[in-house]
Motif scaffolding. Structure first.
Motif, mmCIF file in Angstrom:
data_model
loop_
_atom_site.group_PDB
_atom_site.id
_atom_site.type_symbol
_atom_site.label_atom_id
_atom_site.label_comp_id
_atom_site.label_asym_id
_atom_site.label_seq_id
_atom_site.Cartn_x
_atom_site.Cartn_y
_atom_site.Cartn_z
ATOM 1 N N ASN A 190 3.905 9.033 3.552
ATOM 2 C CA ASN A 190 3.422 7.586 3.934
ATOM 3 C C ASN A 190 2.890 6.744 2.598
ATOM 4 O O ASN A 190 2.720 7.407 1.628
ATOM 5 N N ASP A 250 -1.507 5.153 5.218
ATOM 6 C CA ASP A 250 -1.494 4.509 6.386
ATOM 7 C C ASP A 250 -1.317 5.040 7.824
ATOM 8 O O ASP A 250 -1.156 4.524 8.803
ATOM 9 N N ARG A 251 -1.597 6.582 7.576
ATOM 10 C CA ARG A 251 -1.659 7.139 8.927
ATOM 11 C C ARG A 251 -2.865 7.822 9.204
ATOM 12 O O ARG A 251 -3.494 7.872 10.363
ATOM 13 N N GLU A 252 -3.338 8.285 8.415
ATOM 14 C CA GLU A 252 -4.716 9.265 8.296
ATOM 15 C C GLU A 252 -5.580 9.251 7.004
ATOM 16 O O GLU A 252 -5.071 8.878 5.909
ATOM 17 N N THR A 274 -8.012 9.970 11.985
ATOM 18 C CA THR A 274 -6.613 9.570 12.279
ATOM 19 C C THR A 274 -6.542 7.980 12.644
ATOM 20 O O THR A 274 -7.608 7.631 13.240
ATOM 21 N N LYS A 300 -5.808 3.945 13.511
ATOM 22 C CA LYS A 300 -5.210 3.213 14.428
ATOM 23 C C LYS A 300 -3.893 2.467 13.921
ATOM 24 O O LYS A 300 -3.715 2.519 12.587
ATOM 25 N N PRO A 301 -3.167 2.427 14.787
ATOM 26 C CA PRO A 301 -1.630 1.678 14.514
ATOM 27 C C PRO A 301 -2.129 0.222 13.617
ATOM 28 O O PRO A 301 -3.054 -0.337 13.875
ATOM 29 N N HIS A 302 -1.494 0.143 12.576
ATOM 30 C CA HIS A 302 -1.515 -1.393 11.537
ATOM 31 C C HIS A 302 -2.843 -1.216 11.094
ATOM 32 O O HIS A 302 -3.363 -2.364 10.467
ATOM 33 N N GLU A 352 -4.948 0.307 7.682
ATOM 34 C CA GLU A 352 -4.703 0.831 6.087
ATOM 35 C C GLU A 352 -5.974 1.143 5.915
ATOM 36 O O GLU A 352 -7.098 0.549 5.873
ATOM 37 N N ASP A 398 -10.853 -1.560 10.840
ATOM 38 C CA ASP A 398 -11.562 -0.286 11.768
ATOM 39 C C ASP A 398 -12.601 0.022 11.090
ATOM 40 O O ASP A 398 -13.156 1.287 11.394
#
Length: 948
Positions: free
Chosen positions: A141, A159-161, A177, A179-181, A183, A202
């Motif tokens: 990733n 970009d995932r965790e 973890t 959330k989608p989108h 970074e 986030d």
């Protein structure tokens, strides 16, 4: 906070800034078009490194200054460069991955670590330009940020965790973890070894790698926005967070706010009762039992009790919550428990305001005194007739240590109940407030009262004292108070929370700048749990304060002396200055910086040689010392931060003021010899002068003898003239006789003893002013008028001497007007007066007529009333001047139809101009008497001839 703005016009390479980094006194600024600006915060010098063409106008996203004045920069497209004053060199990493972009580069003792968007690489070389990088970790990733911990451990965000990677152990531990989108933007380690991971949308994850504690901080926790742009750790350990909405300062987790977003039912908490891991709250939606986790940081569950659509206001819990009494806004009393329903106490007929447990009994304060309850039964009632300070009871407080009860009332004195009797405490006993909000007891059982209007009172030796006599609280509008086992007094007020430590007699404040989120503490809504946490009911929710989590700021502030002047001359350290007496004013511009809580910073200074003690100021940019005497001085300045930490070594400035030349010892010596020489010369001059005086003294004696003879002649002449004047004025005072002087003939016929027609003679300097004035008022009043006029006239002439003869007339007219303005019944003033000059007479005629008899001609002079100084004429020193008072024209004929006119008087003068002056006056007087016949005289009559 105050911000100093610097733009391109001030010397920056560009206004658009894409990255920033601080090293020592220098701030490195990376710009969007590829330039660097190095800004020195002390000297304010700016150095521009123009890299735009070399970088292809690509923005600089990261700067890492090095100790050799060079820097490593990373561009927006992932290229790595080494920049120095000699030029720019691209670093060829040798990484065999075509799309690899550099995120950051980290230098340690083992070489360099390069973090790319797909992996982490290492080079053992100590020179970046010669480094060859080998991969130590590859990620499928995209990596957004990475932070090296220790022992080959990394915390990495892709970009995932977010995860911890231990290369030595080969382990991978997921922390969070995404959330989608979303970074990871950046990673920062603070002074307490917490790892801060900022995200694009986030908020922030705060993680401690040793304890494993992980906290997700977002907008609902106080962030201004969830989109994080950058993180920064300042020298005081403060974490600053740049969001899309602004700049946030992290104030720690000492305060935790539980509101609707955190899981409770309402934000407005009127009262609380703490029971282990549960807190009972009274709010507008009802009575709620909130259960927390073991650390009391999260709401696990809640139970809401409805009290008949009424709003609970006060709570008291007994027997670990088995019995809970509640007072509502309507004044009803309810009884229930943790595992019971709540029912209204039906026997209570009065409106309840407060309650307290006293020796196993429940005391309820009402609008008609105090009632005792056992269960739901009323046992006894106390009112003002039995010793209370009033009937509207708003507080009951029981001291277990002394087994005594305090009762407070609205608008009256508080009362102590002991051994079945009440004792009142009012102003004579030191309790000057009658708006008590809450009470607590210290280790000796003495009460401490929080009042609405005068802060906190405490009882000592039977007398109340105000705490403001020892310390200054943040506010005197206090609502709640509690005392812990360490004799720390916690005071809730309308600005937050204050801590007063009884053993140390000091105070600390916890307001919005320290993280207090509740706006204000509600009345009586404060409790301390077994872990010494402070629980408060506030306007914004249930607030928990953990004193052990509050981090003191032990970092010294930054103190700077920017400039100093003596007069207009700048002061250099250890400089020497010689000044005139009017130039020895010293002005100093200093500043101090601590960003933890700037409003709590204190600035102190002293000037050794003037005052050795520290002075406190709120404006260190304007420190001034006026008229310093000569001497050696040392100015010292220091800053104290919000925790009271001051600079151990203050910044200083030493200077010396030397005396001016005229105050030096050799100047005084020279002056002494100069005085001796002057005295000698003066003595010689005196001797010579005495000889000259002796030679001229004989001549002066002869001259004086001649002058004595001349003065004696003048004296005899003046005596003769004075005798003539006295005789003349005596004749005038007769009122009917003809008064004569060498050059004046005057005859009067008056109505009163004192005529309103006054002959005046005023001697001013070299001038003699004479004439006839009709004052318009006779008798004693006329005499008083004349004396006032004479005094005012001379006073004004002394103050403002006139520049011409007409000026004397103008002054006389002004003084007449000022005096007559005060008279209610006054017909006005008129006059004919003159000043004798060497070759002429200057004549002033005001509201009257006079006549010049010249040969066989009679010339009429009329003076208008519109000019206060009169109409001025010049007359030659020939012939005669005839003057008649206006009383002549007021005489009425025998048939009562006509007055004696100016024309008739002119004809009479024309017919008799050959007469002598005395005969002419007698003739006109006879004609007037014949004219009026038996008619009464209408006014004083005065006729006068002045032989010019």
């Amino acid at each position: 906070y105050e911000f100093h703005q610097v733009f391109e016009r001030d010397g920056l390479a560009e206004n658009a800034i894409s990255s920033i980094c601080a090293q020592g006194d220098n701030v490195w600024l990376g710009h969007w078009a590829g330039s660097l600006t190095i800004y020195n915060t002390v000297s304010h010098n700016k150095t521009i490194v123009d890299l735009r063409e070399r970088l292809g106008y690509t923005s600089i996203t990261r700067i890492m200054p090095k100790s050799d004045s060079s820097a490593v920069v990373v561009t927006n497209d992932g290229r790595l460069y080494s920049s120095s004053p000699s030029g720019l060199e691209q670093v060829v990493t040798g990484i065999p991955i075509g799309d690899e972009h550099t995120i950051t580069i980290i230098e340690d003792t083992s070489g360099y670590f390069l973090v790319g968007n797909r992996g982490i690489f290492h080079s053992p070389s100590s020179k970046l330009g010669q480094a060859s990088f080998d991969p130590i970790f590859m990620d499928s990733n995209n990596i957004g940020a990475a932070q090296y911990l220790e022992n080959e451990s990394w915390i990495i965000g892709d970009d995932r965790e977010v995860f911890i990677l231990n290369l030595r152990a080969g382990t991978h531990q997921t922390i969070h973890t995404l959330k989608p989108h979303v970074e990871v933007v950046s990673i920062l380690e603070d002074q307490e070894e917490y790892i801060w991971i900022s995200t694009s949308d986030d908020g922030i994850i705060r993680y401690h790698p040793i304890t494993g504690e992980s906290v997700h901080i977002k907008r609902e926790n106080g962030l201004s926005y969830n989109q994080i742009r950058s993180l920064f750790l300042d020298r005081e350990g403060q974490v600053w967070i740049a969001t899309s909405a602004g700049l946030d300062q992290y104030l720690g987790q000492s305060f935790l706010l539980f509101d609707k977003a955190a899981g409770i039912s309402d934000n407005l908490i009127w009262d609380i009762a703490e029971l282990g891991n549960s807190v009972i709250t009274a709010s507008p939606v009802g009575l709620e039992i909130v259960e927390f986790d073991q650390e009391k940081t999260k709401v696990l569950s809640k139970r809401l009790f409805n009290l008949g659509q009424d709003e609970p206001r006060k709570i008291i819990a007994r027997q670990n919550g088995e019995m809970i009494y509640v007072i509502t806004a309507m004044g009803d009393l309810w009884l229930g428990g943790l595992n019971q329903t709540f029912e209204r106490v039906s026997d209570l007929k009065l409106k309840a305001n407060c309650l307290e447990e006293v020796n196993g009994e429940i005391w309820v304060g009402t609008d008609q005194g105090v009632i005792k309850l056992f269960g739901d039964r009323i046992l006894e009632q106390y009112a003002s007739e039995l010793g209370l300070g009033g009937d509207r009871v708003n507080g009951i407080y029981y001291s277990k240590i002394k087994n005594e009860t305090w009762v407070t009332v609205l608008g009256g004195s508080c009362a102590l109940y002991r051994e079945g009797r009440f004792k009142l405490f009012g102003p004579d006993e030191g309790m000057t407030s009658n708006v008590i909000q809450d009470a607590a007891f210290d280790m000796n059982g003495n009460p401490w009262f929080a009042t609405y209007d005068e802060g906190v009172f405490y009882l000592e030796d039977g007398v109340f004292h105000n705490l403001s006599e020892k310390v200054e609280l943040s506010s005197n509008t206090t609502f709640a108070i509690e005392i812990d086992d360490e004799q720390s007094v916690w005071i809730g007020h309308n600005w937050g929370l204050d801590l007063y430590r009884i053993p140390y007699e000091d105070v600390s404040s916890f307001g919005a700048a320290q993280g207090f989120l509740g706006l204000e503490v509600n009345s009586g809504a404060i409790e301390i749990d077994a872990q010494k946490n402070i629980w408060m009911g506030t306007l914004m929710g249930l607030l928990k304060f953990r004193p052990t989590k509050f981090r003191a700021n032990l970092n010294e502030p930054i103190s700077t002396i920017h400039s100093a002047y003596i007069g207009n001359e700048p002061i250099e350290n250890e400089g020497v200055y010689r000044l005139d007496f009017d130039e020895s004013t010293v002005t100093i511009n200093a500043s101090g910086l601590s960003l933890a809580d700037p409003e709590s910073n204190k600035f102190e200074y002293r000037l050794n040689g003037v005052h050795a003690h520290w002075r406190v100021t709120t404006n260190p940019s304007e420190i001034e010392y006026v008229s310093l005497p000569p001497g050696a001085y040392k100015f010292e300045f220091r800053t104290c931060n919000n925790s009271g930490k001051c600079n151990e070594v203050p910044v200083s400035l030493e200077f010396t003021i030397r005396p001016p030349l005229y105050k030096t010892w050799w100047f005084y010596t020279l002056l002494f010899f100069l005085v001796v020489v002057v005295i000698f010369l003066m003595d010689r001059f005196r001797v010579l002068s005495l000889i000259d005086e002796k030679n001229t003294l004989g001549e002066q004696i002869l001259l004086l003898e001649q002058q004595v003879l001349e003065l004696d002649q003048d004296k005899r002449s003046l005596i003769d003239k004075h005798a003539q004047n006295n005789e003349f004025f005596d004749q005038i005072s007769d009122g009917h006789a003809l008064a004569t002087r060498n050059d004046i003939f005057l005859k009067q016929k008056t109505l009163e003893h004192q005529s309103s027609d006054i002959f005046i003679q005023l001697k001013v300097d070299d001038h003699v002013i004479e004439g006839l004035i009709d004052l318009g008022i006779g008798g004693e009043s006329g005499a008083l008028f004349m004396e006032k006029l004479r005094g005012a006239f001379f006073s004004e002439i002394r103050s403002n001497p006139p520049k011409s003869e007409s000026g004397y007339f103008k002054i006389l007219g002004d003084q007449v007007q000022r005096i007559t303005e005060r008279l209610e019944k006054h017909k006005g003033v008129n006059w004919v007066i003159w000043i004798e000059m060497t070759d002429k007479y200057v004549l002033s005629v005001y509201d009257n007529v006079c006549y010049q008899i010249s040969g066989n001609q009679v010339v009429e002079y009329y003076g208008a009333k519109d000019e206060m100084g009169g109409t001025v004429f010049e007359l030659p020193k020939t012939d005669r001047l005839f003057v008649a008072s206006d009383g002549v024209r007021d005489q009425i004929s025998a048939d009562g139809t006509r007055t004696y006119s100016d024309r008739k008087l002119l004809n009479k003068l024309t017919q008799n101009f050959e007469m002598s002056s005395d005969l002419l006056i007698r003739s006109i007087f006879t004609d007037i008497e014949s004219w009026k016949g038996g008619m009464d005289q209408g006014d004083d009559i005065t006729l006068m001839i002045k032989e010019l």
